[in-house]
Motif scaffolding. Sequence first.
Motif, PDB file in Angstrom:
ATOM      1  N   ASP A 152       0.798  -1.155   0.172  1.00  0.00           N
ATOM      2  CA  ASP A 152      -0.116   0.070   0.163  1.00  0.00           C
ATOM      3  C   ASP A 152       0.790   1.141  -0.207  1.00  0.00           C
ATOM      4  OD1 ASP A 152      -3.360   0.213   0.808  1.00  0.00           O
ATOM      5  OD2 ASP A 152      -1.963   2.080   0.635  1.00  0.00           O
ATOM      6  N   VAL A 153       0.269   2.111  -0.411  1.00  0.00           N
ATOM      7  CA  VAL A 153       1.141   3.620  -0.392  1.00  0.00           C
ATOM      8  C   VAL A 153       0.866   4.247   0.673  1.00  0.00           C
ATOM      9  CG1 VAL A 153      -0.628   5.131  -1.524  1.00  0.00           C
ATOM     10  CG2 VAL A 153       1.624   5.188  -2.149  1.00  0.00           C
ATOM     11  N   SER A 154      -0.028   4.015   1.616  1.00  0.00           N
ATOM     12  CA  SER A 154      -0.486   4.419   2.667  1.00  0.00           C
ATOM     13  C   SER A 154       0.155   3.802   4.028  1.00  0.00           C
ATOM     14  CB  SER A 154      -2.161   4.650   3.136  1.00  0.00           C
ATOM     15  OG  SER A 154      -2.250   4.703   4.407  1.00  0.00           O
ATOM     16  N   ALA A 178       5.337  -1.199   1.636  1.00  0.00           N
ATOM     17  CA  ALA A 178       5.207   0.055   1.231  1.00  0.00           C
ATOM     18  C   ALA A 178       5.504   0.556  -0.250  1.00  0.00           C
ATOM     19  CB  ALA A 178       6.021   1.401   2.071  1.00  0.00           C
ATOM     20  N   ALA A 179       4.659   0.569  -1.165  1.00  0.00           N
ATOM     21  CA  ALA A 179       5.246   0.698  -2.450  1.00  0.00           C
ATOM     22  C   ALA A 179       3.915   1.687  -3.150  1.00  0.00           C
ATOM     23  CB  ALA A 179       5.108  -0.552  -3.026  1.00  0.00           C
ATOM     24  N   ASP A 180       4.289   2.319  -4.134  1.00  0.00           N
ATOM     25  CA  ASP A 180       3.271   3.178  -4.955  1.00  0.00           C
ATOM     26  C   ASP A 180       3.225   2.312  -6.482  1.00  0.00           C
ATOM     27  OD1 ASP A 180       2.249   4.726  -6.751  1.00  0.00           O
ATOM     28  OD2 ASP A 180       3.886   6.294  -6.868  1.00  0.00           O
ATOM     29  N   VAL A 181       1.967   1.808  -6.568  1.00  0.00           N
ATOM     30  CA  VAL A 181       1.758   0.541  -7.210  1.00  0.00           C
ATOM     31  C   VAL A 181       2.866  -0.350  -7.255  1.00  0.00           C
ATOM     32  CG1 VAL A 181       0.709   0.018  -9.561  1.00  0.00           C
ATOM     33  CG2 VAL A 181       0.325   2.255  -8.407  1.00  0.00           C
ATOM     34  N   PHE A 182       3.634  -0.435  -8.461  1.00  0.00           N
ATOM     35  CA  PHE A 182       4.846  -1.503  -8.635  1.00  0.00           C
ATOM     36  C   PHE A 182       5.871  -1.028  -7.980  1.00  0.00           C
ATOM     37  CE2 PHE A 182       1.702  -3.373 -11.927  1.00  0.00           C
ATOM     38  CZ  PHE A 182       1.312  -4.221 -10.905  1.00  0.00           C
ATOM     39  N   ASN A 196      -7.822  -4.298  -5.503  1.00  0.00           N
ATOM     40  CA  ASN A 196      -8.974  -3.648  -5.480  1.00  0.00           C
ATOM     41  C   ASN A 196      -8.479  -2.174  -5.544  1.00  0.00           C
ATOM     42  OD1 ASN A 196     -11.390  -2.305  -4.977  1.00  0.00           O
ATOM     43  ND2 ASN A 196     -11.614  -3.041  -2.999  1.00  0.00           N
ATOM     44  N   PRO A 197      -8.485  -1.627  -6.626  1.00  0.00           N
ATOM     45  CA  PRO A 197      -7.636  -0.206  -6.580  1.00  0.00           C
ATOM     46  C   PRO A 197      -8.675   0.980  -6.367  1.00  0.00           C
ATOM     47  CG  PRO A 197      -8.092  -0.824  -8.797  1.00  0.00           C
ATOM     48  CD  PRO A 197      -8.516  -1.692  -8.120  1.00  0.00           C
ATOM     49  N   PRO A 198      -8.217   2.092  -6.277  1.00  0.00           N
ATOM     50  CA  PRO A 198      -9.271   3.103  -6.257  1.00  0.00           C
ATOM     51  C   PRO A 198      -9.778   3.511  -7.509  1.00  0.00           C
ATOM     52  CG  PRO A 198      -7.001   3.955  -5.784  1.00  0.00           C
ATOM     53  CD  PRO A 198      -6.863   2.677  -5.896  1.00  0.00           C
ATOM     54  N   GLN A 232      -4.877   1.659 -15.054  1.00  0.00           N
ATOM     55  CA  GLN A 232      -4.051   1.863 -16.078  1.00  0.00           C
ATOM     56  C   GLN A 232      -2.678   1.459 -15.743  1.00  0.00           C
ATOM     57  OE1 GLN A 232      -4.866   2.838 -19.771  1.00  0.00           O
ATOM     58  NE2 GLN A 232      -3.146   1.311 -19.735  1.00  0.00           N
ATOM     59  N   ARG A 233      -2.035   1.797 -14.591  1.00  0.00           N
ATOM     60  CA  ARG A 233      -0.749   1.554 -14.095  1.00  0.00           C
ATOM     61  C   ARG A 233      -0.883   0.135 -14.046  1.00  0.00           C
ATOM     62  NH1 ARG A 233       0.759   5.595  -9.379  1.00  0.00           N
ATOM     63  NH2 ARG A 233       2.653   4.480  -9.523  1.00  0.00           N
ATOM     64  N   LEU A 234      -1.618  -0.557 -13.237  1.00  0.00           N
ATOM     65  CA  LEU A 234      -1.682  -1.956 -13.071  1.00  0.00           C
ATOM     66  C   LEU A 234      -1.635  -2.631 -14.363  1.00  0.00           C
ATOM     67  CD1 LEU A 234      -4.363  -1.861 -10.163  1.00  0.00           C
ATOM     68  CD2 LEU A 234      -2.001  -3.037  -9.771  1.00  0.00           C
TER      69      LEU A 234
HETATM   70  C1  LIG Z   1     -10.113   0.626  -2.640  1.00  0.00           C
HETATM   71  S1  LIG Z   1      -8.851   0.764  -1.486  1.00  0.00           S
HETATM   72  C2  LIG Z   1      -8.938  -1.070  -1.391  1.00  0.00           C
HETATM   73  C3  LIG Z   1      -8.278  -1.689   0.056  1.00  0.00           C
HETATM   74  C4  LIG Z   1      -8.731  -3.193   0.477  1.00  0.00           C
HETATM   75  N1  LIG Z   1      -7.655  -3.597  -0.638  1.00  0.00           N
HETATM   76  C5  LIG Z   1     -10.032  -3.569   0.178  1.00  0.00           C
HETATM   77  O1  LIG Z   1     -10.371  -4.102  -0.746  1.00  0.00           O
HETATM   78  O2  LIG Z   1     -10.935  -3.164   0.866  1.00  0.00           O
HETATM   79  C6  LIG Z   1      -7.373   1.022  -2.180  1.00  0.00           C
HETATM   80  C7  LIG Z   1      -6.208   1.007  -1.619  1.00  0.00           C
HETATM   81  O3  LIG Z   1      -5.184   1.294  -2.621  1.00  0.00           O
HETATM   82  C8  LIG Z   1      -4.452   2.126  -1.965  1.00  0.00           C
HETATM   83  N2  LIG Z   1      -3.545   2.903  -2.869  1.00  0.00           N
HETATM   84  C9  LIG Z   1      -4.102   4.156  -3.401  1.00  0.00           C
HETATM   85  N3  LIG Z   1      -3.359   4.434  -4.256  1.00  0.00           N
HETATM   86  C10 LIG Z   1      -2.140   3.680  -4.351  1.00  0.00           C
HETATM   87  C11 LIG Z   1      -0.939   3.784  -5.037  1.00  0.00           C
HETATM   88  N4  LIG Z   1      -0.737   4.447  -5.877  1.00  0.00           N
HETATM   89  N5  LIG Z   1      -0.063   2.571  -4.711  1.00  0.00           N
HETATM   90  C12 LIG Z   1      -0.482   1.675  -3.965  1.00  0.00           C
HETATM   91  N6  LIG Z   1      -1.408   1.652  -3.227  1.00  0.00           N
HETATM   92  C13 LIG Z   1      -2.462   2.767  -3.313  1.00  0.00           C
HETATM   93  C14 LIG Z   1      -5.124   2.973  -0.786  1.00  0.00           C
HETATM   94  O4  LIG Z   1      -4.218   3.314   0.249  1.00  0.00           O
HETATM   95  C15 LIG Z   1      -5.958   1.795  -0.625  1.00  0.00           C
HETATM   96  O5  LIG Z   1      -5.669   1.115   0.603  1.00  0.00           O
END
Ligand SMILES: C[S@@+](CC[C@H](N)C(=O)[O-])C[C@H]1O[C@@H](n2cnc3c(N)ncnc32)[C@H](O)[C@@H]1O
Length: 305
Positions: A152-154, A178-182, A196-198, A232-234
């Motif tokens: 997760d990025v958070s 801790a990672a920003d996508v990949f 399950n991305p935003p 798209q990044r995924l």
């Molecule tokens: C829709 S929530 C899903 C959380 C959990 N997997 C679920 O299904 O309940 C999206 C998660 O992606 C994380 N996230 C957002 N942008 C991100 C990024 N660039 N890289 C990694 N994680 C990210 C958020 O912090 C959040 O925890």
Amino acid sequence: MTRAMTVGEALRTATQRLRASGSRSPRLDAELLLAAVLGVERADLLRAPERWLDEEVVARFERVVRRREAREPVAYIRGRRAFRTLDLEVTPDVLIPRPETETVVEVALELLAAPGAGEWHEPLVLDVGTGSGCIALALAAENPYVHVVASDVSPAALAVARRNAARHGLEARVELVAADVFDGVPPGPYDLIVSNPPYVPDDEYARLEPNVREYEPEIALRGGRDGLDVVQRLVDGAPPLLRPGGALVLEVGQGQAEVVAALLAADGRYGPAMVRADLAGVARVVAARRASGTAADLPGEEPWP
Ligand SMILES: C[S@@+](CC[C@H](N)C(=O)[O-])C[C@H]1O[C@@H](n2cnc3c(N)ncnc32)[C@H](O)[C@@H]1O
């Protein structure tokens, strides 16, 4: 001023108030909240409607009912949420796990058990954006061979996921990073990448119900102008991390499945996409295997389960 009252009376009064404040499940909310205040399960509560609650308990119940009247989600007030077989801690740092996300776990488990997957004795899965850890931990809990890298990025979300891994004794098979996508994840290769991305588009975000928009983390929900920034990044970044025949499994928003399937098809490095509906009948999960170059490295390229 509060006064002693029975469980039945407390539930009736709270249900009326929560209905008036706009809750769609006022009776259930009241039961879950009173059970949390008493430290019992809901079923125990329902067996004892004549039980007397003293003034101190009634005062504590009053405080949580007020929070719910202000539209705070029940899961944050209780600090807990059920997800598949797990009871998970949730805080406002993480998205509350949704029932539809259980379909992501279902598809991932089926892919891990698909013909050809038997060669992967200890499959390695990457869960991008793990939040509470729900997907990663459910996979580890339900498949005793799987190892999961959950990212997760958070940092605040990762702290919750870490506590949930410990709560269920799954730390040895779920690594949190801790990672920003990949960017920052171990290189794999992975048998599955799940996420399950935003994915909420900017204009829809403004219209989300107050209990979601005002309480759940924006970073967990907002996916940019069309909702597909992280998707798209995924799609772009997954193939080099997947073993041939390994699959990318994505939760998508209502109405996004066709667009995401088209993104996968346009990429050229994936096989045919499959779409799975959730229990409400909404096309919710899109998955595609990484196409492989030769017939020799095709474990798991059989038709979709
Ligand atoms: C829709 S929530 C899903 C959380 C959990 N997997 C679920 O299904 O309940 C999206 C998660 O992606 C994380 N996230 C957002 N942008 C991100 C990024 N660039 N890289 C990694 N994680 C990210 C958020 O912090 C959040 O925890």
